[in-house]
Design an enzyme around this catalytic site. Sequence first.
Site, PDB file in Angstrom:
ATOM      1  N   TYR A  34     -36.673 -91.394  61.531  1.00 19.66           N
ATOM      2  CA  TYR A  34     -36.595 -90.805  62.880  1.00 19.66           C
ATOM      3  C   TYR A  34     -35.281 -91.199  63.547  1.00 19.66           C
ATOM      4  O   TYR A  34     -34.926 -92.380  63.607  1.00 19.66           O
ATOM      5  CB  TYR A  34     -37.780 -91.278  63.720  1.00 19.66           C
ATOM      6  CG  TYR A  34     -37.985 -90.471  64.983  1.00 19.66           C
ATOM      7  CD1 TYR A  34     -38.824 -89.361  64.974  1.00 19.66           C
ATOM      8  CD2 TYR A  34     -37.353 -90.810  66.171  1.00 19.66           C
ATOM      9  CE1 TYR A  34     -39.019 -88.610  66.115  1.00 19.66           C
ATOM     10  CE2 TYR A  34     -37.536 -90.063  67.319  1.00 19.66           C
ATOM     11  CZ  TYR A  34     -38.381 -88.961  67.292  1.00 19.66           C
ATOM     12  OH  TYR A  34     -38.574 -88.229  68.433  1.00 19.66           O
TER      13      TYR A  34
ATOM     14  N   TYR B 101     -33.844 -81.094  66.954  1.00 15.38           N
ATOM     15  CA  TYR B 101     -34.788 -82.080  67.483  1.00 15.38           C
ATOM     16  C   TYR B 101     -36.094 -81.381  67.811  1.00 15.38           C
ATOM     17  O   TYR B 101     -36.223 -80.737  68.835  1.00 15.38           O
ATOM     18  CB  TYR B 101     -34.210 -82.738  68.739  1.00 15.38           C
ATOM     19  CG  TYR B 101     -35.153 -83.717  69.411  1.00 15.38           C
ATOM     20  CD1 TYR B 101     -35.305 -85.009  68.914  1.00 15.38           C
ATOM     21  CD2 TYR B 101     -35.891 -83.360  70.528  1.00 15.38           C
ATOM     22  CE1 TYR B 101     -36.160 -85.912  69.519  1.00 15.38           C
ATOM     23  CE2 TYR B 101     -36.750 -84.256  71.149  1.00 15.38           C
ATOM     24  CZ  TYR B 101     -36.878 -85.533  70.638  1.00 15.38           C
ATOM     25  OH  TYR B 101     -37.728 -86.410  71.250  1.00 15.38           O
TER      26      TYR B 101
END
Lengths: 391, 326, 136
Positions: free
Chosen positions: A294, A344
């Site tokens: 991440y 994103y």
Amino acid sequence: MPTTLKDEAAIVGIGQTEFSKNSGRSELQLACEATAAAIKDAGLTPDDIDGMTTFTMDTSDEIEVARAVGIKDLTFFSRTPHGGGAAIGVMHQAVMAVATGSANYVVVYRSLNGRSGARYSEGVSGGPTTSDLIHWSWYMPSGLMTPASWVAMFTQRYMFETGCTSLDLAEICMAQREHAVNNPNAFFYQRPMTLEDHQTARKIVDPLRLYDCCQETDGGTACIVTTPERARDLDCGGAALIRSVAQGAGAEQESMTSFYRPTISSLPEMDLVAKQNWEISGLTPDDIDCAVIYDAFSSIVLWQLESFGFCKPGEAKDFIKDGALRLGGRLPSNTHGGQLSEAYIHGMNGVNEGVRLIRGTSSNQPAKNGHVLVTAGVGIPTSAMILGQLD
Amino acid sequence: MGLQGKEREAFEKTLEPYVGIEIGIKEIGRDEINQAMIRHWCEALDNELPIYTDAEAAADSMHGEIVAPPTMLQAWILPGMEMATGEPDPNDKQKELHRLFDDVGYTGVVATNTEQEYNRYLKLGDRVKAVTVIETISEQKATGLGIGYFINTKTTFTDQNDEVVGSMTFRVLKFEPSQQPAAAPTDDSGAPAKPTRIRPALAHDNQWWWEGVQADKFLIQRCEDCGVLRHPPRPMCGECQSIRWDSVEATGQGEVYSYVVIHYPEVPGYEYPLAVAVVDLEEPGLRFVTNVVDCDPEDVHIGMKVEAEVREMDPDFKMVVFKPIA
Amino acid sequence: MSSVQYAETNVGDALPEQKIEVTSSLIVGGALASQDFTPVHHDRGAAQASGMQDVFMNILTTNGLCERFVTDWAGSDAQVRKVAIKLGTPNTPGETMTMTGTVLERNDADKTVVVELAGKNTWGNHVTGTITLALP
Ligand SMILES: [Zn+2]
């Protein structure tokens, strides 16, 4: 009934919309398109779906998505809180649902108009007086109100303690950009970046510069989770076995602002997630061939490498130095370009990339793909999973 | 959310003929460069540079005579009163282009950038004219104001001898307003209120602490049963689960544990670059998030000794801030 | 009036800060002096009809104030070659615009300097940009 979540579920379908700065349609529509694509990729029809799960932050209700896509009876639905920390939390929900028989086929979806709609970069403020708003009220008056500002606070201390510099962050950004250049879905497709580009980009929140921060994206993704037995019977695009999955929140946890722990240069909640994943799967860091880590901000990749034991605490900058995160390196990571360079979608585009890595269909496919680690948001209650090959 | 798909393609097709064309209106200076207009400009803008109005000083300067302030360039061709009262010129292709945008909902317009280059300073008696070309129309963009298109125009200024004296590029955004602009807050007189910092939301668990600050106190919550100090305040003691608590005043001494300097985004009500720090308080195990004031943000560093002060940061709003210990 | 010499400048030099009181007189005076009679710059009613609180500064005035900020520092022998600005928050009466600037670049070949500047009011930057000047 299983006593752990080892090998209890597989991802059999993935779907997504295009990623853009302006989708021109509702978040609900994005969720529906991604969901329908995932169902098709799994070789299923909407009739087969009986479970749905997403983020508490998602604006599209399960039943609205279901009705629009033509999904009928639902026997399982749930939501997971804490922003990007939910990215694998939702997978955890889906795995538990199919492992316990609460549902047979669970859609995990997430969509957002993160650029043309509400932008996270604009920060937190207002809203009803919940414990969460009281929490933010300790920071808003000082002006500490964006994700970049919270992460920069940890980054500054980490740099002080480890000697990590902006040049080390640049290596993460450049490795991922190199991947995005080959990925037609990526915002930075065919747009390489130099070290100078990184170092001269404007400061967002010192020590983070522009390219240390993720994209703001419009788009949706979805995937389908079922049991390994059902997966074997499907004519799907390829199944990724979930070897383990876990969530974690640590002591003295705050959402993005856990500044009051004895040290703030590590991630106790991710340590907890890592420990569970190793225990459940029986695997070790040496078994992991590539990863989706991440990356809302570049620095958080370093701390996760340490949490999962790919290197010792404080040594991630040395681990990545010789291209470990690039193709051909020790741990090719974020081969889609990551959230810094692809898009994103709150970590969920990374789940799809994890499946592509297992299938061998990434735009930047590493030679070895036995096991893939996929992690979720950092600085918050979080989660991760390990994907493997379904025999 | 802007036009999409086929509609968008069709709309963008109608824009194509405008790229590269002259806007078609006459831009001719009605007067020679003259002392009266220069003086008027210099007085309005309080520009006291002598080369614009003092013949003697100008003669001694590198210019050798009176010159016009370079940023007046466009003033020499603007039509003045006609801008308030005149009918729109039917030949104005720029207005025509803007109407195309208006018709499909991109009604907003805002100038975002301008760039002027000056080949030479204009002198008394010069006479300028200009030609404006629509240079480019961008693809559809998402902006802070809404979805829209950037239109670039370029104006070339020439003198009485047809020599180029300068140029100007102008960038406007034609956009679909994303929502009704919120009415700016006003004070009693109806004037717009100054922006202030975002105030904390107040509720049972934190209101007492902020009330303490407004009374010039920097308080720390203390468990009445086991005596443990805690910050930020919580309704229960994590050590002994007591819900009984009182508070003590902090010593206000501390050391910077970590910090950031915020550059973006700039939120109205705050000064940027903005230094925010996590301060290790003298009280063991406690930290406090705060602004570091009275020093250059670039001078803040880990280990810096700081002390607390309750300071009125906005009218009627005090905060605990930290400043360097000399 | 003395002028700044190219040789005395260094990258990073800060220009003297200016605080400009934004009044109706400045806004209207600047608009009319620049022959820009667009009503929103001199007619409060027209400005309010366009969604603003009051009249607001036109671009020529902003350009002129940026020029003044730089030439007040550089002096009469400096020649302004280029002004490139980006517009931000509007300047309305009652604001104070604080002008700051630093020398961003020096070019020995033509003895020019590029000054990076910002004019900020309570809502943020009204103007940011660069001015290129040739110095003696
Ligand atoms: Zn206690």
